[in-house]
Design a protein around this motif. Structure first.
Motif, mmCIF file in Angstrom:
data_model
loop_
_atom_site.group_PDB
_atom_site.id
_atom_site.type_symbol
_atom_site.label_atom_id
_atom_site.label_comp_id
_atom_site.label_asym_id
_atom_site.label_seq_id
_atom_site.Cartn_x
_atom_site.Cartn_y
_atom_site.Cartn_z
ATOM 1 N N LEU A 1 -6.273 5.163 -6.902
ATOM 2 C CA LEU A 1 -6.393 5.980 -5.864
ATOM 3 C C LEU A 1 -7.798 5.928 -5.212
ATOM 4 O O LEU A 1 -8.766 5.774 -5.829
ATOM 5 C CB LEU A 1 -6.406 7.384 -6.536
ATOM 6 N N TRP A 2 -7.547 5.943 -3.716
ATOM 7 C CA TRP A 2 -8.757 6.374 -2.739
ATOM 8 C C TRP A 2 -8.518 7.600 -2.083
ATOM 9 O O TRP A 2 -7.698 7.562 -1.383
ATOM 10 C CB TRP A 2 -8.758 5.041 -1.808
ATOM 11 N N CYS A 3 -9.624 8.566 -2.339
ATOM 12 C CA CYS A 3 -9.498 9.971 -1.849
ATOM 13 C C CYS A 3 -10.173 9.957 -0.642
ATOM 14 O O CYS A 3 -11.432 9.817 -0.719
ATOM 15 C CB CYS A 3 -9.729 11.051 -2.890
ATOM 16 N N PHE A 4 -9.837 10.262 0.431
ATOM 17 C CA PHE A 4 -10.320 10.250 1.733
ATOM 18 C C PHE A 4 -10.563 11.749 2.156
ATOM 19 O O PHE A 4 -9.976 12.620 1.800
ATOM 20 C CB PHE A 4 -9.465 9.637 2.890
ATOM 21 N N THR B 1 4.235 -0.265 9.179
ATOM 22 C CA THR B 1 3.652 -1.339 8.252
ATOM 23 C C THR B 1 4.351 -1.471 7.101
ATOM 24 O O THR B 1 3.749 -2.169 6.109
ATOM 25 C CB THR B 1 2.384 -0.604 8.184
ATOM 26 N N ASP B 2 5.425 -1.119 6.844
ATOM 27 C CA ASP B 2 6.142 -1.079 5.541
ATOM 28 C C ASP B 2 5.362 -0.601 4.343
ATOM 29 O O ASP B 2 5.227 -1.371 3.179
ATOM 30 C CB ASP B 2 6.440 -2.661 5.170
ATOM 31 N N THR B 3 4.710 0.664 4.565
ATOM 32 C CA THR B 3 3.988 1.209 3.631
ATOM 33 C C THR B 3 4.566 2.605 3.252
ATOM 34 O O THR B 3 5.362 3.205 3.974
ATOM 35 C CB THR B 3 2.626 1.850 4.349
ATOM 36 N N SER B 4 4.543 2.811 1.659
ATOM 37 C CA SER B 4 5.678 4.109 1.517
ATOM 38 C C SER B 4 4.708 5.156 1.613
ATOM 39 O O SER B 4 3.381 5.169 1.805
ATOM 40 C CB SER B 4 5.776 3.835 -0.089
ATOM 41 N N LEU B 5 5.289 6.227 1.902
ATOM 42 C CA LEU B 5 4.791 7.511 2.197
ATOM 43 C C LEU B 5 5.150 8.615 0.937
ATOM 44 O O LEU B 5 6.297 8.653 0.725
ATOM 45 C CB LEU B 5 5.347 8.212 3.595
ATOM 46 N N HIS B 6 4.128 9.256 0.163
ATOM 47 C CA HIS B 6 4.483 10.027 -0.631
ATOM 48 C C HIS B 6 3.836 11.359 -0.284
ATOM 49 O O HIS B 6 2.585 11.626 -0.012
ATOM 50 C CB HIS B 6 3.536 9.672 -2.058
ATOM 51 N N ASP C 1 -2.716 -0.282 -3.755
ATOM 52 C CA ASP C 1 -3.692 0.707 -3.650
ATOM 53 C C ASP C 1 -2.912 2.058 -3.010
ATOM 54 O O ASP C 1 -2.042 1.859 -2.217
ATOM 55 C CB ASP C 1 -4.946 0.473 -2.675
ATOM 56 N N TRP C 2 -3.613 3.169 -3.384
ATOM 57 C CA TRP C 2 -2.883 4.649 -2.919
ATOM 58 C C TRP C 2 -4.097 5.177 -2.193
ATOM 59 O O TRP C 2 -5.185 5.483 -2.716
ATOM 60 C CB TRP C 2 -2.495 5.242 -4.077
ATOM 61 N N LEU D 1 0.653 -1.392 0.047
ATOM 62 C CA LEU D 1 -0.211 -0.047 0.041
ATOM 63 C C LEU D 1 0.972 1.430 0.135
ATOM 64 O O LEU D 1 1.907 1.244 0.195
ATOM 65 C CB LEU D 1 -0.918 0.063 1.342
ATOM 66 N N HIS D 2 0.184 2.496 -0.419
ATOM 67 C CA HIS D 2 0.883 3.648 -0.293
ATOM 68 C C HIS D 2 -0.002 4.698 0.228
ATOM 69 O O HIS D 2 -1.339 4.609 0.191
ATOM 70 C CB HIS D 2 0.972 4.142 -1.840
ATOM 71 N N ILE D 3 0.461 5.464 1.062
ATOM 72 C CA ILE D 3 -0.043 6.706 1.499
ATOM 73 C C ILE D 3 0.265 7.978 1.026
ATOM 74 O O ILE D 3 1.593 8.110 0.957
ATOM 75 C CB ILE D 3 0.257 6.891 3.043
ATOM 76 N N VAL D 4 -0.588 8.876 0.614
ATOM 77 C CA VAL D 4 -0.278 10.156 0.039
ATOM 78 C C VAL D 4 -0.946 11.123 0.672
ATOM 79 O O VAL D 4 -1.991 11.254 1.066
ATOM 80 C CB VAL D 4 -0.761 9.907 -1.473
ATOM 81 N N LEU D 5 0.016 12.116 1.051
ATOM 82 C CA LEU D 5 -0.547 13.295 1.607
ATOM 83 C C LEU D 5 -0.274 14.427 0.576
ATOM 84 O O LEU D 5 0.763 14.906 0.393
ATOM 85 C CB LEU D 5 0.415 13.529 3.019
#
Length: 150
Positions: free
Chosen positions: A76-79, A26-31, A96-97, A3-7
């Motif tokens: 992409l999933w926009c929160f 969580t071994d999740t990438s941060l963008h 998923d992003w 998974l990826h987190i995008v801020l």
């Protein structure tokens, strides 16, 4: 990378630091998509991330346009508090992003017009959750669905 987190345009360094720590755990990438409301050298950012920064898979983009050009196939999933689907009803997939906006404004409504939008349901007088809490809630639900043992 599951998974990826995008801020997009995060403003508060401590929130981004907390999110970075969650990503490292969580071994999740941060963008991070500019403009940032702080410098990456900010002491509050570093403090919130503790000594885990070396474990954060971090990428930064000068704009949303550059981000989408770099990752044209991203799912992409926009929160947003204005999101259409509850976060627990999304069928997350590996790679998923999960996209989040700034603390004061959230995501611009144009994001919700162009991409699937997700919400974390709230009740009571609170307008929104703290950004780092919202990211953790969404990320751990996605990881749970994917069968992660994190």
């Amino acid at each position: 990378m599951p998974l990826h987190i995008v801020l997009v345009a995060p403003e508060i360094p401590a929130n981004t630091g907390n999110i970075a720590r969650t990503c490292a755990a969580t071994d999740t990438s941060l963008h991070l998509v500019d403009p940032l409301g702080f410098r990456l050298s900010d002491r509050y950012l570093k403090r919130a991330g503790l000594d885990y920064w070396e474990h954060v898979q971090l990428q930064r983009y000068p704009s949303w346009q550059v981000f989408t050009q770099t990752h044209p196939e991203a799912r992409l999933w926009c929160f947003s508090v204005r999101g259409k689907e509850p976060y627990t009803e999304v069928a997350y997939q590996p790679d998923d992003w999960l996209v989040f906006g700034s603390e004061s404004k959230g995501l611009d409504p144009v994001f919700l017009e162009h991409y699937p939008s997700v919400r974390i349901p709230l009740s009571g007088p609170v307008r929104s959750l703290n950004l780092s809490n919202a990211v953790a809630i969404a990320l751990f639900e996605a990881l749970r669905q994917l069968g992660s043992q994190v």
